[in-house]
Design a protein around this motif. Sequence first.
Motif, PDB file in Angstrom:
ATOM      1  N   GLU A  53       3.512  -5.047   2.511  1.00 49.87           N
ATOM      2  CA  GLU A  53       3.354  -4.056   1.303  1.00 49.87           C
ATOM      3  C   GLU A  53       2.157  -4.377   0.449  1.00 49.87           C
ATOM      4  OE1 GLU A  53       7.672  -2.210   0.388  1.00 49.87           O
ATOM      5  OE2 GLU A  53       6.741  -3.242  -1.004  1.00 49.87           O
ATOM      6  N   SER A  54       1.986  -5.721   0.257  1.00 50.95           N
ATOM      7  CA  SER A  54       0.941  -6.291  -0.499  1.00 50.95           C
ATOM      8  C   SER A  54      -0.526  -5.624  -0.017  1.00 50.95           C
ATOM      9  CB  SER A  54       0.810  -7.706  -0.965  1.00 50.95           C
ATOM     10  OG  SER A  54       0.834  -8.198   0.437  1.00 50.95           O
ATOM     11  N   ASP A  55      -0.576  -5.239   1.116  1.00 51.37           N
ATOM     12  CA  ASP A  55      -1.957  -5.047   1.822  1.00 51.37           C
ATOM     13  C   ASP A  55      -2.152  -3.664   1.727  1.00 51.37           C
ATOM     14  OD1 ASP A  55      -1.941  -7.592   3.246  1.00 51.37           O
ATOM     15  OD2 ASP A  55      -0.758  -6.649   4.818  1.00 51.37           O
ATOM     16  N   ILE A  56      -1.187  -2.893   1.111  1.00 54.61           N
ATOM     17  CA  ILE A  56      -1.520  -1.253   1.125  1.00 54.61           C
ATOM     18  C   ILE A  56      -2.603  -1.176   0.016  1.00 54.61           C
ATOM     19  CG2 ILE A  56      -0.575   0.688   0.286  1.00 54.61           C
ATOM     20  CD1 ILE A  56       0.344  -0.365   2.948  1.00 54.61           C
ATOM     21  N   ALA A  57      -2.657  -1.989  -1.112  1.00 50.36           N
ATOM     22  CA  ALA A  57      -3.479  -1.950  -2.208  1.00 50.36           C
ATOM     23  C   ALA A  57      -5.054  -2.228  -1.569  1.00 50.36           C
ATOM     24  CB  ALA A  57      -3.247  -2.908  -3.176  1.00 50.36           C
ATOM     25  N   ARG A  58      -4.976  -2.558  -0.585  1.00 53.60           N
ATOM     26  CA  ARG A  58      -6.495  -2.877   0.204  1.00 53.60           C
ATOM     27  C   ARG A  58      -6.806  -1.871   1.085  1.00 53.60           C
ATOM     28  NH1 ARG A  58      -6.949  -7.170   2.935  1.00 53.60           N
ATOM     29  NH2 ARG A  58      -4.671  -7.708   3.092  1.00 53.60           N
ATOM     30  N   PRO A  79      -7.563   1.722   1.033  1.00 52.81           N
ATOM     31  CA  PRO A  79      -7.897   3.200   0.555  1.00 52.81           C
ATOM     32  C   PRO A  79      -7.681   4.226   1.278  1.00 52.81           C
ATOM     33  CG  PRO A  79     -10.008   1.644   0.501  1.00 52.81           C
ATOM     34  CD  PRO A  79      -8.704   0.791   1.120  1.00 52.81           C
ATOM     35  N   GLN A 137      -4.228   5.310   2.101  1.00 52.03           N
ATOM     36  CA  GLN A 137      -3.788   6.045   0.829  1.00 52.03           C
ATOM     37  C   GLN A 137      -4.201   7.267   0.775  1.00 52.03           C
ATOM     38  OE1 GLN A 137      -3.987   3.541  -2.899  1.00 52.03           O
ATOM     39  NE2 GLN A 137      -4.467   1.759  -1.611  1.00 52.03           N
ATOM     40  N   ASP A 152      -3.588  11.562  -8.285  1.00 51.27           N
ATOM     41  CA  ASP A 152      -2.193  10.677  -7.490  1.00 51.27           C
ATOM     42  C   ASP A 152      -1.002  11.649  -7.518  1.00 51.27           C
ATOM     43  OD1 ASP A 152      -0.874   8.618  -6.418  1.00 51.27           O
ATOM     44  OD2 ASP A 152      -0.522   7.481  -8.193  1.00 51.27           O
ATOM     45  N   ARG A 195       6.378   3.583  -1.275  1.00 50.49           N
ATOM     46  CA  ARG A 195       6.120   2.183  -0.542  1.00 50.49           C
ATOM     47  C   ARG A 195       6.732   2.440   0.905  1.00 50.49           C
ATOM     48  NH1 ARG A 195       7.526  -2.960  -4.535  1.00 50.49           N
ATOM     49  NH2 ARG A 195       6.778  -2.074  -6.495  1.00 50.49           N
ATOM     50  N   HIS A 248       3.909   4.561   3.244  1.00 52.22           N
ATOM     51  CA  HIS A 248       2.710   3.620   3.426  1.00 52.22           C
ATOM     52  C   HIS A 248       3.068   2.505   4.281  1.00 52.22           C
ATOM     53  CE1 HIS A 248       1.312   5.767  -0.100  1.00 52.22           C
ATOM     54  NE2 HIS A 248      -0.023   5.661   0.370  1.00 52.22           N
TER      55      HIS A 248
END
Length: 519
Positions: A363-368, A370, A373, A443, A469, A472
């Motif tokens: 899950e922490s990878d999703i922010a990287r 774009p 997303q 968003d 969450r 994604h």
Amino acid sequence: MGKRRGVGQIPSQRSELMGMELPLSLLWISLTLVLLYFLTKAAKKNSPSCNVRLPPGPAGLPVLGSLLEVGDQPHRSLARLAKTHGPVMALKLGLTTTVVVSSPAAAREALQKKDQPLSARWVPDAVRVFGHEQVSMIFGPASPSWKHLRAICSTHLFSVRSLDATRELRQQKARDLVAYVREHAGRPIDVGRALFGTVLNLISNTMFSFDMVDLHSESTQEFRDLVSALTSEVGKPNLSDFFPVLRIIDPQGRRRQIEVHLKKLFRVFDEIIDQRLSSNPTAAAAERGGDFLGALLQLHSQSKLDRKAIRSLLADLFAAGTDTSSIATEWAMAELLKNPSKLARVRKELEEAIRLPGQEVEESDIARLPYLQAVVKEVLRLHPPAPLLLPHRAAEAGVELGGYAVPEEAQVLVNVWAMGRDEEVWAEPEAFAPERFLGREVDFRGRDFELIPFGSGRRACPGLPLAARTVHLLLASLLRSFEWRLPEGMAAADVDLSEMFGATLAMARPLRAVAVPVV
């Protein structure tokens, strides 16, 4: 996570979303005769005074109103009618007055500026069983008990702290999905079916700490079929909603079917609750295992929540949570397979962000990611899970939208499907173009009204943080672990994106695709 044990078998239910079922023979003749008297009274009662400015809309037919014009794809037909009559439109569906909002500005007024007077829920007749509509978080009135349920879910399920605490659970369910797909690698699989079972197990583990279905076994799918049948029946058109005088006889049996499905679901929940309490007599006063049921039983032991409310809340969470996340992910896979260049781009992004062979997506990878997303946003724009949201109700007189009066007790629909394809908001609105969201501060969390697939205001979907969450992570896991191809003989242009309208906007033809493991 453990497998489900000890709960009795549920008779298999096969569900299918059906189109607009409007009888055209004896039922309509009988209906017309029965309603003549009531129509006369209703017309007099509902006739607006000359100084009330109602929204424009189609004239409609006697008795039927605009029912036939709306048809079995109401999100599309209402969008088409709005182009003629405007972003705030009124029409009759049988005897039911419906106001349709079809632009971001009108939606902002309805869901933000006029949120309180329009926060009541218009309740389908089919769900008026066992008093469910009175205690339901989805359909219940905006009362103190409703606020209490929302607060419970926000605290124990959807807060950042709770979601972070259950992160490993979602990771495990994503691994289970990848393992299932890997087992069927090289053969066409029903993508939506695998996703539905995965999300169902994710929710059941969050609630009860065990899987409700086995992805690898056809013999353990009864609960999945039951949940699917329940959501299917709620979404079917119902004569009792269009002609309230018919509610007493339930002519299409919608309410009777919901009663059957809900009774079976409540029986399952009662067995789980009883087993929890019998295995640990003090479980009602302690959060055994730290799952959601433990928290609910603790509140129950303190007389802050009765069993009826617990059962209805669990039914709401399973019914609403499973369909939305699985359907959104299936639509994403379908759009990417239909647009190979977009698929290649998102896979390249994943490979660059997660370089080690065999490394799982977290899950922490999703922010990287774009572009991933952006893909999800574009899918929610084109294929919102609930294209008309859930209907609101004008609970008081004097409410205005766009300068027009909204009749008291009118049903109010927000056509987010139409807003997502508004040419004044989106360039080439029919095109699948995730790039439109890169560098654009838009968003889907209810603040930007051009993209509100989960609603906005006090009636917005409370499960949005979990759904975001989940979608994604599952999408990224499928795309990182496999290359995807269409079955032999199919080209990208052959991917069928036709829709089936119901409680959710599902694909009319389930997506089948072939996974090739990434070495």
